[in-house]
Scaffold this motif. Structure first.
Motif, PDB file in Angstrom:
ATOM      1  N   TYR A  75       0.768  -1.427  -0.017  1.00 41.62           N
ATOM      2  CA  TYR A  75      -0.299   0.126   0.213  1.00 41.62           C
ATOM      3  C   TYR A  75       0.829   1.424   0.210  1.00 41.62           C
ATOM      4  N   LEU A  76       2.088   1.378   0.830  1.00 41.02           N
ATOM      5  CA  LEU A  76       2.308   2.298   0.736  1.00 41.02           C
ATOM      6  C   LEU A  76       3.198   3.393  -0.075  1.00 41.02           C
ATOM      7  N   PRO A  77       4.262   2.445  -1.162  1.00 39.31           N
ATOM      8  CA  PRO A  77       4.915   3.253  -2.321  1.00 39.31           C
ATOM      9  C   PRO A  77       3.582   3.054  -3.247  1.00 39.31           C
ATOM     10  N   GLU A  78       2.817   2.515  -3.102  1.00 40.07           N
ATOM     11  CA  GLU A  78       1.356   3.230  -4.317  1.00 40.07           C
ATOM     12  C   GLU A  78       0.939   4.225  -3.957  1.00 40.07           C
ATOM     13  N   ALA A  79       0.208   3.981  -2.888  1.00 37.69           N
ATOM     14  CA  ALA A  79      -0.597   4.829  -2.626  1.00 37.69           C
ATOM     15  C   ALA A  79       0.438   6.376  -2.007  1.00 37.69           C
ATOM     16  N   HIS A  80       1.076   6.595  -1.545  1.00 37.73           N
ATOM     17  CA  HIS A  80       2.368   7.207  -1.027  1.00 37.73           C
ATOM     18  C   HIS A  80       2.967   7.902  -1.624  1.00 37.73           C
ATOM     19  N   PRO A  81       3.315   7.636  -3.738  1.00 35.31           N
ATOM     20  CA  PRO A  81       4.996   7.614  -4.119  1.00 35.31           C
ATOM     21  C   PRO A  81       5.895   8.744  -3.174  1.00 35.31           C
ATOM     22  N   GLY A  82       5.312   9.642  -3.261  1.00 31.80           N
ATOM     23  CA  GLY A  82       6.808  10.852  -2.659  1.00 31.80           C
ATOM     24  C   GLY A  82       7.188  10.053  -1.084  1.00 31.80           C
ATOM     25  N   ALA A  83       6.647   9.780  -0.297  1.00 35.28           N
ATOM     26  CA  ALA A  83       6.805   9.438   0.955  1.00 35.28           C
ATOM     27  C   ALA A  83       7.788   8.492   1.063  1.00 35.28           C
ATOM     28  N   TYR A  84       7.136   7.070   0.241  1.00 36.90           N
ATOM     29  CA  TYR A  84       7.574   5.857   0.507  1.00 36.90           C
ATOM     30  C   TYR A  84       8.546   4.987  -0.932  1.00 36.90           C
ATOM     31  N   GLN A  85       9.267   5.382  -1.456  1.00 33.25           N
ATOM     32  CA  GLN A  85       9.104   3.731  -1.970  1.00 33.25           C
ATOM     33  C   GLN A  85      10.312   2.751  -2.490  1.00 33.25           C
ATOM     34  N   ARG A  86       9.732   1.445  -3.231  1.00 36.28           N
ATOM     35  CA  ARG A  86       9.980   0.696  -3.258  1.00 36.28           C
ATOM     36  C   ARG A  86      11.849   0.191  -3.505  1.00 36.28           C
ATOM     37  N   HIS A  87      12.841  -0.079  -2.457  1.00 43.39           N
ATOM     38  CA  HIS A  87      14.067  -0.410  -2.250  1.00 43.39           C
ATOM     39  C   HIS A  87      14.180  -2.169  -2.097  1.00 43.39           C
ATOM     40  N   VAL A  88      15.743  -2.395  -2.622  1.00 41.20           N
ATOM     41  CA  VAL A  88      15.659  -3.729  -2.509  1.00 41.20           C
ATOM     42  C   VAL A  88      15.537  -4.183  -1.419  1.00 41.20           C
ATOM     43  N   ASP A  89      16.440  -3.685  -0.247  1.00 43.61           N
ATOM     44  CA  ASP A  89      16.398  -3.904   1.132  1.00 43.61           C
ATOM     45  C   ASP A  89      15.251  -3.183   1.851  1.00 43.61           C
ATOM     46  N   GLY A  90      13.752  -2.921   1.216  1.00 40.67           N
ATOM     47  CA  GLY A  90      13.024  -2.772   1.577  1.00 40.67           C
ATOM     48  C   GLY A  90      11.972  -1.706   1.354  1.00 40.67           C
ATOM     49  N   LEU A  91      11.822  -1.154   2.343  1.00 42.21           N
ATOM     50  CA  LEU A  91      10.577   0.529   1.713  1.00 42.21           C
ATOM     51  C   LEU A  91      12.095   1.865   2.787  1.00 42.21           C
ATOM     52  N   ALA A  92      11.570   2.462   1.107  1.00 40.20           N
ATOM     53  CA  ALA A  92      13.063   3.590   1.433  1.00 40.20           C
ATOM     54  C   ALA A  92      11.469   5.259   1.806  1.00 40.20           C
ATOM     55  N   ILE A  93      12.118   5.987   3.273  1.00 38.81           N
ATOM     56  CA  ILE A  93      10.782   6.740   3.139  1.00 38.81           C
ATOM     57  C   ILE A  93      11.571   7.815   3.089  1.00 38.81           C
ATOM     58  N   SER A  94      11.038   8.770   2.496  1.00 37.94           N
ATOM     59  CA  SER A  94      12.102   9.923   2.303  1.00 37.94           C
ATOM     60  C   SER A  94      12.067  10.983   2.941  1.00 37.94           C
ATOM     61  N   ALA A  95      11.139  11.270   3.620  1.00 40.69           N
ATOM     62  CA  ALA A  95      10.949  12.362   5.302  1.00 40.69           C
ATOM     63  C   ALA A  95      12.092  12.170   5.524  1.00 40.69           C
ATOM     64  N   ILE A  96      12.599  10.772   5.946  1.00 44.11           N
ATOM     65  CA  ILE A  96      13.485  10.386   6.620  1.00 44.11           C
ATOM     66  C   ILE A  96      14.988  10.103   6.158  1.00 44.11           C
ATOM     67  N   ASN A  97      14.904   9.866   5.010  1.00 46.95           N
ATOM     68  CA  ASN A  97      16.438   9.775   4.169  1.00 46.95           C
ATOM     69  C   ASN A  97      16.552   8.360   3.875  1.00 46.95           C
ATOM     70  N   GLU A  98      15.616   7.405   4.918  1.00 43.02           N
ATOM     71  CA  GLU A  98      16.269   6.527   5.137  1.00 43.02           C
ATOM     72  C   GLU A  98      16.035   5.057   4.540  1.00 43.02           C
ATOM     73  N   VAL A  99      16.293   4.091   4.410  1.00 44.53           N
ATOM     74  CA  VAL A  99      15.528   2.709   4.245  1.00 44.53           C
ATOM     75  C   VAL A  99      15.638   1.461   5.041  1.00 44.53           C
ATOM     76  N   ARG A 100      13.623   1.543   5.291  1.00 46.37           N
ATOM     77  CA  ARG A 100      13.707   0.471   6.788  1.00 46.37           C
ATOM     78  C   ARG A 100      13.832  -0.297   6.065  1.00 46.37           C
ATOM     79  N   PRO A 101      14.150  -1.680   6.547  1.00 48.75           N
ATOM     80  CA  PRO A 101      14.205  -3.350   6.382  1.00 48.75           C
ATOM     81  C   PRO A 101      12.510  -3.600   6.425  1.00 48.75           C
ATOM     82  N   ILE A 102      12.000  -4.927   5.699  1.00 46.71           N
ATOM     83  CA  ILE A 102      10.843  -5.146   5.563  1.00 46.71           C
ATOM     84  C   ILE A 102      10.728  -6.834   6.076  1.00 46.71           C
ATOM     85  N   THR A 103      12.674  -7.277   6.555  1.00 46.32           N
ATOM     86  CA  THR A 103      12.612  -8.361   6.320  1.00 46.32           C
ATOM     87  C   THR A 103      13.481  -8.212   7.513  1.00 46.32           C
ATOM     88  N   GLY A 104      14.250 -10.063   8.695  1.00 46.21           N
ATOM     89  CA  GLY A 104      14.283  -9.337   9.765  1.00 46.21           C
ATOM     90  C   GLY A 104      14.136 -10.200  10.887  1.00 46.21           C
TER      91      GLY A 104
END
Length: 144
Positions: A75-104
């Motif tokens: 949902y997040l990258p589809e509904a809010h592409p300016g805030a969230y982008q898919r990344h190979v390691d998880g989801l990139a969050i623009s507001a904090i300039n960080e990729v948060r892992p989605i597995t672990g």
């Protein structure tokens, strides 16, 4: 004259208290706002220093937690592409300039909670009632 009627809301004669839950449109499920960065930083601080006070889960909630995480990561990258982008390691969050892992190693709910500023709570129905089976509750009232 003064009315001396005693209120007895739980004696069965009045409708029980209900929180304001209702279905919402999937198009407006979660709405990041200008507080996304400070809320994520505060949530990280609370989860690091005060986890038992803001996070709990029961083992039987794992499947529901995984479902929630899957829904969010779609949902997040589809509904809010300016805030969230898919990344190979998880989801990139623009507001904090960080990729948060989605597995672990973290539970799916904890992983999901670190992606959004919203509190996430999982209620599951058993034979008797709805039960709170997992929760990350860092912001019980709104504000920046």
């Amino acid at each position: 004259m003064c009315d001396m009627t005693i209120s007895t809301p739980y004696d069965g004669s009045s409708k029980l208290f209900q929180i304001g839950t209702k279905p919402i449109s999937p198009d407006h499920w979660l709405e990041p706002d200008m507080c996304l960065a400070p809320h994520l930083r505060e949530k990280d601080r609370l989860l690091t220093g005060y986890r038992p006070a803001v996070y709990a889960e029961q083992v039987e909630s794992y499947e529901a937690q995984q479902e929630l995480l899957s829904l969010l990561t779609q949902y997040l990258p589809e509904a809010h592409p300016g805030a969230y982008q898919r990344h190979v390691d998880g989801l990139a969050i623009s507001a904090i300039n960080e990729v948060r892992p989605i597995t672990g190693k973290d539970s799916p709910l904890l992983t999901a909670a670190r992606l959004v500023q919203d509190d996430l709570l999982i209620l599951q129905r058993d034979t008797e009632a709805w039960r709170l089976t997992a929760a990350c509750l860092c912001f019980p009232s709104p504000g920046c």
